[in-house]
Design a protein around this motif. Structure first.
Motif, mmCIF file in Angstrom:
data_model
loop_
_atom_site.group_PDB
_atom_site.id
_atom_site.type_symbol
_atom_site.label_atom_id
_atom_site.label_comp_id
_atom_site.label_asym_id
_atom_site.label_seq_id
_atom_site.Cartn_x
_atom_site.Cartn_y
_atom_site.Cartn_z
ATOM 1 N N MET A 1 0.829 -1.199 0.000
ATOM 2 C CA MET A 1 0.000 0.000 0.000
ATOM 3 C C MET A 1 0.866 1.252 0.000
ATOM 4 S SD MET A 1 -3.143 -1.096 0.044
ATOM 5 C CE MET A 1 -3.975 0.464 0.372
ATOM 6 N N VAL A 2 0.441 2.262 -0.783
ATOM 7 C CA VAL A 2 1.072 3.585 -0.788
ATOM 8 C C VAL A 2 -0.037 4.624 -0.909
ATOM 9 C CG1 VAL A 2 2.686 5.162 -1.903
ATOM 10 C CG2 VAL A 2 3.167 2.708 -1.912
ATOM 11 N N CYS A 3 -0.192 5.497 0.072
ATOM 12 C CA CYS A 3 -1.159 6.591 0.008
ATOM 13 C C CYS A 3 -2.579 6.110 -0.283
ATOM 14 C CB CYS A 3 -0.750 7.633 -1.041
ATOM 15 S SG CYS A 3 0.755 8.516 -0.629
ATOM 16 N N GLY A 4 -2.975 4.995 0.314
ATOM 17 C CA GLY A 4 -4.322 4.489 0.099
ATOM 18 C C GLY A 4 -4.506 3.778 -1.216
ATOM 19 N N VAL A 5 -3.407 3.488 -1.930
ATOM 20 C CA VAL A 5 -3.472 2.789 -3.214
ATOM 21 C C VAL A 5 -2.750 1.444 -3.077
ATOM 22 C CG1 VAL A 5 -2.869 2.858 -5.660
ATOM 23 C CG2 VAL A 5 -3.519 4.963 -4.478
ATOM 24 N N LEU A 6 -3.436 0.394 -3.529
ATOM 25 C CA LEU A 6 -2.835 -0.938 -3.540
ATOM 26 C C LEU A 6 -2.081 -1.135 -4.846
ATOM 27 C CD1 LEU A 6 -2.673 -3.947 -2.410
ATOM 28 C CD2 LEU A 6 -4.647 -4.373 -3.898
ATOM 29 N N TYR A 7 -0.827 -1.576 -4.742
ATOM 30 C CA TYR A 7 -0.028 -1.928 -5.921
ATOM 31 C C TYR A 7 0.330 -3.412 -5.833
ATOM 32 C CZ TYR A 7 0.577 3.092 -6.694
ATOM 33 O OH TYR A 7 0.352 4.430 -6.922
ATOM 34 N N ALA A 8 0.148 -4.137 -6.942
ATOM 35 C CA ALA A 8 0.467 -5.569 -6.976
ATOM 36 C C ALA A 8 1.569 -5.826 -7.999
ATOM 37 C CB ALA A 8 -0.779 -6.382 -7.321
ATOM 38 N N THR A 9 2.377 -6.846 -7.718
ATOM 39 C CA THR A 9 3.519 -7.177 -8.578
ATOM 40 C C THR A 9 3.363 -8.572 -9.166
ATOM 41 O OG1 THR A 9 4.882 -8.194 -6.851
ATOM 42 C CG2 THR A 9 4.975 -5.801 -7.059
ATOM 43 N N ARG A 10 4.149 -8.821 -10.216
ATOM 44 C CA ARG A 10 4.211 -10.158 -10.795
ATOM 45 C C ARG A 10 5.617 -10.425 -11.325
ATOM 46 N NH1 ARG A 10 0.151 -8.964 -15.861
ATOM 47 N NH2 ARG A 10 1.429 -7.421 -16.974
ATOM 48 N N TYR A 11 5.898 -11.709 -11.501
ATOM 49 C CA TYR A 11 7.211 -12.176 -11.967
ATOM 50 C C TYR A 11 7.401 -11.841 -13.441
ATOM 51 C CZ TYR A 11 10.852 -15.675 -13.129
ATOM 52 O OH TYR A 11 11.985 -16.321 -13.565
ATOM 53 N N VAL A 12 8.605 -11.312 -13.786
ATOM 54 C CA VAL A 12 8.979 -11.086 -15.181
ATOM 55 C C VAL A 12 10.141 -12.001 -15.564
ATOM 56 C CG1 VAL A 12 9.847 -9.428 -16.860
ATOM 57 C CG2 VAL A 12 8.178 -8.695 -15.150
ATOM 58 N N SER A 13 11.182 -11.990 -14.748
ATOM 59 C CA SER A 13 12.334 -12.861 -14.965
ATOM 60 C C SER A 13 13.011 -13.084 -13.621
ATOM 61 C CB SER A 13 13.313 -12.234 -15.960
ATOM 62 O OG SER A 13 13.953 -11.110 -15.381
ATOM 63 N N GLU A 14 14.116 -13.806 -13.653
ATOM 64 C CA GLU A 14 14.818 -14.088 -12.396
ATOM 65 C C GLU A 14 15.402 -12.831 -11.759
ATOM 66 O OE1 GLU A 14 17.721 -17.094 -12.941
ATOM 67 O OE2 GLU A 14 16.251 -18.715 -13.168
ATOM 68 N N THR A 15 15.590 -11.777 -12.555
ATOM 69 C CA THR A 15 16.196 -10.550 -12.023
ATOM 70 C C THR A 15 15.307 -9.328 -12.191
ATOM 71 O OG1 THR A 15 17.334 -10.187 -14.136
ATOM 72 C CG2 THR A 15 18.538 -11.393 -12.423
ATOM 73 N N GLU A 16 14.042 -9.548 -12.533
ATOM 74 C CA GLU A 16 13.162 -8.400 -12.759
ATOM 75 C C GLU A 16 11.744 -8.713 -12.310
ATOM 76 O OE1 GLU A 16 13.020 -5.006 -16.225
ATOM 77 O OE2 GLU A 16 12.902 -7.099 -16.842
ATOM 78 N N GLU A 17 11.132 -7.760 -11.640
ATOM 79 C CA GLU A 17 9.747 -7.840 -11.176
ATOM 80 C C GLU A 17 8.987 -6.647 -11.750
ATOM 81 O OE1 GLU A 17 7.208 -10.241 -8.441
ATOM 82 O OE2 GLU A 17 9.213 -10.500 -9.321
ATOM 83 N N GLU A 18 7.656 -6.759 -11.828
ATOM 84 C CA GLU A 18 6.867 -5.693 -12.442
ATOM 85 C C GLU A 18 5.642 -5.366 -11.603
ATOM 86 O OE1 GLU A 18 5.602 -5.037 -16.920
ATOM 87 O OE2 GLU A 18 4.252 -6.495 -15.953
ATOM 88 N N ILE A 19 5.447 -4.062 -11.340
ATOM 89 C CA ILE A 19 4.185 -3.603 -10.770
ATOM 90 C C ILE A 19 3.207 -3.440 -11.936
ATOM 91 C CG2 ILE A 19 3.016 -1.741 -9.539
ATOM 92 C CD1 ILE A 19 5.641 -1.152 -8.128
ATOM 93 N N PHE A 20 2.164 -4.244 -11.942
ATOM 94 C CA PHE A 20 1.260 -4.253 -13.081
ATOM 95 C C PHE A 20 -0.156 -3.775 -12.720
ATOM 96 C CE2 PHE A 20 0.252 -8.134 -10.918
ATOM 97 C CZ PHE A 20 -1.057 -8.445 -11.242
ATOM 98 N N TYR A 21 -0.472 -3.711 -11.419
ATOM 99 C CA TYR A 21 -1.857 -3.460 -11.011
ATOM 100 C C TYR A 21 -1.908 -2.420 -9.898
ATOM 101 C CZ TYR A 21 -6.421 -4.410 -8.813
ATOM 102 O OH TYR A 21 -7.673 -4.301 -8.266
ATOM 103 N N MET A 22 -2.998 -1.619 -9.905
ATOM 104 C CA MET A 22 -3.242 -0.688 -8.806
ATOM 105 C C MET A 22 -4.737 -0.582 -8.544
ATOM 106 S SD MET A 22 -2.967 3.159 -10.340
ATOM 107 C CE MET A 22 -4.119 3.716 -9.103
#
Length: 499
Positions: A427-448
């Motif tokens: 959570m940041v400032c009342g906003v939910l952010y979700a992540t998902r796997y991209v590769s072994e060395t990279e992650e991505e915030i894809f949802y809010m």
């Protein structure tokens, strides 16, 4: 008498009635005069040098020499060396050549020393270039530099121009940002021409830059002048490289847990680490540091026992923990209860979280399931939150704002994001952010999901670096505005960047 000089030039001996010892005198002159000249040492040196040079220049030069008898028994011979021609010009040339050779030799020595000192630097640069070439070789093998790629980039730029024109028709407070993006696109078009002619190796960098601009434009299209969350920072746009990266004190054998700094604004500085030391599921202690320096150097730590056993009531279950106002919040062992452990009093408060899935029913599970991550506690500028899923919401994420002391739920929001379709959330400032796997060395915030407007979006595409595939815990700290990540036993911290 000293032996005759072997390389002395020959003298033409003339018998003379004036000096019966003339032949002897001349022989001595042709052999050695050391014993007969008044200043014997000086004369000998001059004589030897003159004879050597004269012999080198004119091997068969002659001079007639007459002796004078003195004191009745001593014959004195006077030799005029000026009678022989001394090769002054050639000697000068030889001397100049010798000086030039000496200077040239010194220059070559200096050059050799300089080159030798540069060899380690060249070797390091060669290694760096080799590493870069490996990347480019891989790109080449994948045929990333075909003309079609540049055509695709030009098409994307043209589409961005069109999209900006559409967004400008939407009432918005982002006029300056749109103008800035329009300028960036013009620059990108010029850069694209240069890339196509000169620098194809930066093709991927340009494509990534265009993708980020497209994401920003989509954000403007979706939200217009709507204010995101309840903070002044605006929309999350990017995440920095790791500014802290350190292996947890228990080692890589314990890849699940959490770490960070006390998230309560105004609280005393406290860094903490909690690793799941039993089956990567259960824990019963927390390690704390009173300063950041102590944390970095792993010194002066304090280990606090939460429970005496891993498998007992109110022990820690799952990696979704956080520390807020000197209290540790976590999912209680084998139940759907929330636990609060006060590190000062050692008192534990537990309260049931209504309808929440637990005991590995609704874990984060995108690409790889993070066992027993059913309950995930988070903190932002509004206080304490818990992220979970329920059967009633079809396994989709549910957000609840909770009282940090009593653990009573004060408000709840239901999202449409399936919890097992994410690797983590915060959570940041009342906003939910979700992540998902991209590769072994990279992650991505894809949802809010914005709890103020109840709007959600799934096209953020904000990527950030990680050290290893699995991300067990991510949470935001409103004190320093960083996210703290427990990544396969590595403890990472990143800064957040907003529009």
């Amino acid at each position: 008498m000293p032996p005759p000089l072997s390389n002395s030039p020959p003298f033409h001996l003339l018998p003379s009635p004036i000096c019966p010892l003339l032949n002897q005198c001349l022989l001595q002159a042709g052999g050695s005069i050391l014993g007969m000249a008044p200043n014997s040492l000086t004369f000998a040196v001059i004589f030897v040098a003159a004879v050597a040079l004269l012999f080198a220049e004119a091997e068969y030069q002659y001079q007639e020499v007459h002796g004078v008898l003195q004191n009745g028994n001593r014959c004195v011979c006077k030799i005029q060396f000026s009678a022989w021609e001394f090769p002054v010009e050639r000697f000068g040339q030889l001397q100049e050549l010798t000086q030039n050779c000496t200077k040239s030799l010194e220059d070559r020595k200096l050059e050799a020393t300089f080159v030798e000192s540069k060899i380690p630097e060249f070797q390091e640069e060669l290694l760096n270039l080799s590493a870069q070439l490996q990347q480019y070789e891989a790109m080449y093998k994948q045929q990333l530099y075909e003309p079609l790629n540049f055509w695709s980039l030009r098409r994307d730029l043209k589409q961005l121009n069109s999209d900006i024109a559409k967004v400008q028709n939407v009432p918005s407070s982002t006029t300056n940002l749109l103008h800035k993006m329009f300028t960036e696109i013009l620059d990108a078009r010029l850069n694209l021409k240069d890339l196509q002619q000169y620098d194809k190796h930066n093709l991927l960098s340009m494509k990534d830059h265009l993708k980020k601009m497209k994401n920003r434009l989509q954000s403007f299209s979706i939200y217009g002048n709507i204010h995101i969350g309840n903070c002044t920072k605006g929309i999350l746009r990017n995440i920095s490289e790791p500014i802290t990266a350190q292996l947890n004190p228990y080692g890589t054998s314990y890849p699940y847990g959490g770490w960070g700094m006390d998230s309560m604004p105004g609280s005393q500085q406290l860094y903490w680490v909690m690793a799941l030391l039993s089956s990567n599921i259960y824990g019963n202690s927390i390690r704390t540091y009173t300063t950041y320096k102590n944390f970095l150097t792993a010194k002066s730590n304090i280990d606090i026992s939460v429970k005496s056993s891993f498998t007992t009531t109110n022990a820690i279950q799952g990696p979704g923990v956080v520390v807020y106002n000197n209290s540790l919040y976590y999912n209680c062992y084998k139940t759907g209860q929330m636990c609060r452990f006060d590190m000062a009093t050692k008192h534990i408060t537990n309260v049931l979280l209504p309808d929440a899935g637990f005991d590995n029913k609704f874990p984060y599970c995108y690409y790889n399931c993070y066992t027993h991550s059913d309950m995930d506690f988070s903190v932002d500028e509004n206080g304490l939150w818990v992220i979970y899923a329920t059967e009633e919401n079809y396994g989709n994420i549910v957000l609840s704002k909770i009282d940090s002391v009593s653990l009573v739920v004060t408000q709840t929001w239901k999202t449409k994001l399936f919890k097992k379709a994410a690797t983590n959330a915060f959570m940041v400032c009342g906003v939910l952010y979700a992540t998902r796997y991209v590769s072994e060395t990279e992650e991505e915030i894809f949802y809010m999901y914005d709890t103020i407007s109840n709007q959600e979006a799934q096209n953020l595409k904000i990527r950030f670096v990680k050290y290893s595939p699995n991300v067990a815990n991510i949470h935001y700290n409103p004190v320093d505005r960083k996210i703290y990540i427990f990544n396969d036993g590595y403890m990472l911290a990143h800064e957040l960047l907003f529009y």
